[in-house]
Structures are given as C-alpha cells and as structure tokens.
Design an enzyme around this catalytic site. Structure first.
Site, PDB file in Angstrom:
ATOM      1  N   LEU A 277       3.154   4.692  -0.353  1.00 28.82           N
ATOM      2  CA  LEU A 277       4.308   4.778  -1.142  1.00 28.82           C
ATOM      3  C   LEU A 277       4.810   3.624  -1.731  1.00 28.82           C
ATOM      4  O   LEU A 277       5.526   3.749  -2.877  1.00 28.82           O
ATOM      5  CB  LEU A 277       5.309   5.516  -0.327  1.00 28.82           C
ATOM      6  CG  LEU A 277       4.889   6.862   0.445  1.00 28.82           C
ATOM      7  CD1 LEU A 277       6.132   7.369   1.300  1.00 28.82           C
ATOM      8  CD2 LEU A 277       4.659   7.815  -0.788  1.00 28.82           C
TER       9      LEU A 277
ATOM     10  N   VAL B   6      10.357  -6.757   8.216  1.00 30.67           N
ATOM     11  CA  VAL B   6      11.441  -5.762   8.013  1.00 30.67           C
ATOM     12  C   VAL B   6      12.219  -5.936   9.255  1.00 30.67           C
ATOM     13  O   VAL B   6      13.647  -5.594   9.355  1.00 30.67           O
ATOM     14  CB  VAL B   6      11.490  -4.606   7.676  1.00 30.67           C
ATOM     15  CG1 VAL B   6      10.438  -4.405   6.436  1.00 30.67           C
ATOM     16  CG2 VAL B   6      10.397  -3.493   8.583  1.00 30.67           C
TER      17      VAL B   6
ATOM     18  N   ASP C 240       6.003  -6.980   2.484  1.00 30.21           N
ATOM     19  CA  ASP C 240       5.302  -6.407   3.496  1.00 30.21           C
ATOM     20  C   ASP C 240       4.694  -7.832   4.635  1.00 30.21           C
ATOM     21  O   ASP C 240       4.944  -8.574   4.107  1.00 30.21           O
ATOM     22  CB  ASP C 240       3.992  -5.900   2.709  1.00 30.21           C
ATOM     23  CG  ASP C 240       3.299  -4.314   3.499  1.00 30.21           C
ATOM     24  OD1 ASP C 240       3.376  -4.632   4.593  1.00 30.21           O
ATOM     25  OD2 ASP C 240       2.986  -3.617   2.727  1.00 30.21           O
TER      26      ASP C 240
ATOM     27  N   SER D  67       0.799  -1.269   0.099  1.00 27.27           N
ATOM     28  CA  SER D  67       0.055   0.089  -0.096  1.00 27.27           C
ATOM     29  C   SER D  67       0.894   1.086   0.007  1.00 27.27           C
ATOM     30  O   SER D  67       2.046   1.199   0.173  1.00 27.27           O
ATOM     31  CB  SER D  67      -0.866   0.270   1.124  1.00 27.27           C
ATOM     32  OG  SER D  67       0.020   0.133   2.406  1.00 27.27           O
TER      33      SER D  67
ATOM     34  N   TYR E  78       7.866   9.132  16.331  1.00 24.05           N
ATOM     35  CA  TYR E  78       7.903   9.047  14.780  1.00 24.05           C
ATOM     36  C   TYR E  78       9.166  10.226  14.275  1.00 24.05           C
ATOM     37  O   TYR E  78       9.878   9.562  13.420  1.00 24.05           O
ATOM     38  CB  TYR E  78       6.808   9.735  14.153  1.00 24.05           C
ATOM     39  CG  TYR E  78       6.850   9.723  12.740  1.00 24.05           C
ATOM     40  CD1 TYR E  78       6.657   8.545  11.934  1.00 24.05           C
ATOM     41  CD2 TYR E  78       6.621  10.899  11.921  1.00 24.05           C
ATOM     42  CE1 TYR E  78       6.665   8.568  10.559  1.00 24.05           C
ATOM     43  CE2 TYR E  78       6.526  10.851  10.484  1.00 24.05           C
ATOM     44  CZ  TYR E  78       6.497   9.794   9.837  1.00 24.05           C
ATOM     45  OH  TYR E  78       6.587   9.617   8.425  1.00 24.05           O
TER      46      TYR E  78
ATOM     47  N   THR F 175      -1.662   9.262   1.177  1.00 24.28           N
ATOM     48  CA  THR F 175      -1.544   7.721   1.191  1.00 24.28           C
ATOM     49  C   THR F 175      -2.865   7.329   2.286  1.00 24.28           C
ATOM     50  O   THR F 175      -3.359   8.326   2.791  1.00 24.28           O
ATOM     51  CB  THR F 175      -0.323   7.517   2.173  1.00 24.28           C
ATOM     52  OG1 THR F 175      -0.424   7.931   3.408  1.00 24.28           O
ATOM     53  CG2 THR F 175       1.048   7.900   1.283  1.00 24.28           C
TER      54      THR F 175
ATOM     55  N   CYS G 293      10.414   1.550   2.330  1.00 30.13           N
ATOM     56  CA  CYS G 293       9.127   2.354   2.385  1.00 30.13           C
ATOM     57  C   CYS G 293       8.330   1.967   3.791  1.00 30.13           C
ATOM     58  O   CYS G 293       7.316   2.673   4.073  1.00 30.13           O
ATOM     59  CB  CYS G 293       8.229   2.099   1.334  1.00 30.13           C
ATOM     60  SG  CYS G 293       8.619   3.022  -0.107  1.00 30.13           S
TER      61      CYS G 293
ATOM     62  N   SER H 195      11.217  11.719   6.462  1.00 29.21           N
ATOM     63  CA  SER H 195       9.910  12.541   6.799  1.00 29.21           C
ATOM     64  C   SER H 195      10.546  13.910   7.040  1.00 29.21           C
ATOM     65  O   SER H 195      11.344  14.203   7.753  1.00 29.21           O
ATOM     66  CB  SER H 195       8.987  12.099   7.500  1.00 29.21           C
ATOM     67  OG  SER H 195       8.114  12.863   7.956  1.00 29.21           O
TER      68      SER H 195
ATOM     69  N   LYS I  54      12.453   8.837  12.107  1.00 29.44           N
ATOM     70  CA  LYS I  54      12.954   9.495  11.005  1.00 29.44           C
ATOM     71  C   LYS I  54      14.139  10.140  11.123  1.00 29.44           C
ATOM     72  O   LYS I  54      15.194  10.383  10.116  1.00 29.44           O
ATOM     73  CB  LYS I  54      11.696  10.422  10.470  1.00 29.44           C
ATOM     74  CG  LYS I  54      10.512   9.468  10.120  1.00 29.44           C
ATOM     75  CD  LYS I  54      10.818   8.220   9.008  1.00 29.44           C
ATOM     76  CE  LYS I  54       9.533   7.619   8.491  1.00 29.44           C
ATOM     77  NZ  LYS I  54       9.867   6.385   7.597  1.00 29.44           N
TER      78      LYS I  54
END
Length: 253
Positions: free
Chosen positions: A17, A58, A36, A15, A159, A194, A84, A146, A163
């Site tokens: 990006l 991952v 995924d 899904s 977050y 997204t 991603c 980001s 990033k």
C-alpha cells in the site's frame, strides 16, 4: 487540499500500500518522502520519479524526527502524512503450544499502533508550523486501519487489537489537531492484493476474492492510493474511518 506542489511523508513505502500510495501521489505532483526499514529501502527497485526513500523505523522517535526534518527541508511544504507501515502476524490467544506469545503481541502493537501514533504526532508537530490555506487548513494525516478492527478472525487477536487502536484514536486525534488546521482520517482496507497475500496459493486467493460481496475480487493497492488522494482533496472528510472492502464482512475464520 491540492496535492500538486506539496510534500508528503508515506510510511511502509517500499512495498504494498505504501509503495502504491507514494507512486500515485508523485504522479499528482507531490514530492514524496517514503519511509521504510533500512533493508526494505536497500532492496527497493524502480523507485519512481518524485519519490525519495528514507530508511527509518516508525517506532523510533529519533528516526522519525530525522525523516520529518528531511522532508520539511525540501522545497515543498510538508502537508500530508500517510501511515501504511504495519505487520500482520497470526496466532491464537490459546493454542496447542500454549498461550499467545507476549512479545509477539507487544511487537504488533508497537509497530501498528505505537508506530502510527509516533509518525502522526511528529508529523503533526511540523505541519502545525506551516501557513494555513484560505480555509485555515494546514494538512492531513491518513492512517491505515483494517476491517479486522471490526471483525477480527481466529488468529488475529494481536493484529485486530492494534488496528482497533488505530480506529479508536482517529476521532480523538482529529479533535486534538483541529485547532491546528489538521484533519485526521483512517482507511480500513479489506482484502488487498499486496505482497502479504502473494504467498497464498491461487486457490486460496480465489476463495478470498469470492467472499467479497461485490466486486468479487481482491482490491488493488492503487485503489487505496486513489482513496488517499480523494480524502486529501475532500476537505470535509475528518475524524472518520472509511471501509474499503467491497462490502465484505469477515467470518470467524
């Protein structure tokens, strides 16, 4: 680096990006292996030709090693990795309910930072064994940061930290892997349309779009995908984080 005829590994490919990137690369003649989580792969529909979805976590070494081996066993040489996969929880450092949940912070770092590094290191291990081209280049790894890495908002402490870590390791990874002919570049998207933003109401989405300096709209996932392709074909881009944000600078909230 030419995209036609090579293989690419794209994480978060079911899904957002990741899906847009996998689709765009496949249209360029790249054999794409999309990673995924198992439930995301099972739920994926209309997988485009040229894209093979693989269930993998991952953050798990064995899972990623198996996925890299699967991609490497194909007829095309694995030369491109695009990270991603990621999550974006929201919680303040201190709120009415108490301090930020430590497990949530840990999980965010584990998926966004450790997961990115895990795929980077294992992908690089294989790419380093391939034959270089006429410019001594063997491949490219693109990571997703980001703009929150630079302008974290209220509630984005986990977050933002994850990033910022992706941004921080970009140059170091590029320097580490230069001897193997592998470039490393990160993209720092702004507001992208997204599934993560799809749950917001139309008024909220319109307000977010209006905050972008220009153009006054949300970015489209395909624009991220086209930037990945441009980086791949532009051999002199290395060790850099590229903002894709319409000149947006995030306010505190």
């Amino acid at each position: 680096m030419q995209l036609d005829g090579i293989a690419a590994l794209v994480t978060g490919a079911a899904s957002g990006l990741g899906a847009a990137t996998a689709t765009h690369l496949a249209k360029q003649g790249t054999a794409v292996y999309g990673l995924d989580l198992e439930k995301a792969v099972a739920a994926a529909q209309n997988v485009p030709d040229g894209v093979t979805l693989l269930a993998a976590d991952v953050t798990d070494e064995t899972s990623v090693r198996n996925a890299v081996a699967h991609a490497a066993d194909g007829p095309s040489q694995l030369r491109l990795i695009v990270n991603c996969a990621g999550i974006a929880p929201s919680a303040r450092t201190l709120s009415k309910s108490g301090p930020h949940d430590l497990d949530l912070f840990h999980t965010t770092l584990q998926v966004n930072l450790l997961g990115t590094f895990n795929v980077l290191r294992l992908g690089a291990e294989h790419i380093a064994t391939t034959e270089p081209d006429e410019h001594e280049q063997r491949g490219l790894i693109v990571n997703t940061a980001s703009i929150a890495a630079f302008e974290g908002q209220v509630g984005q402490i986990a977050y933002t930290s994850s990033k910022a870590g992706v941004v921080g390791m970009t140059l170091a990874a590029a320097r580490d892997l230069a001897q193997h002919g592998i470039r490393v570049v990160s993209i720092a998207p702004g507001l992208v349309d997204t599934p993560m933003l799809a749950s917001f109401g139309e008024d909220v989405r319109a307000s977010l779009a209006a905050a972008v300096t220009f153009p006054h709209r949300l970015a489209q996932p395909d624009e991220y995908a086209r930037l990945v392709a441009m980086i791949a074909e532009h051999d002199y881009l290395n060790g850099e984080t590229i903002r894709m944000d319409g000149a947006l600078r995030m306010a505190a909230r």
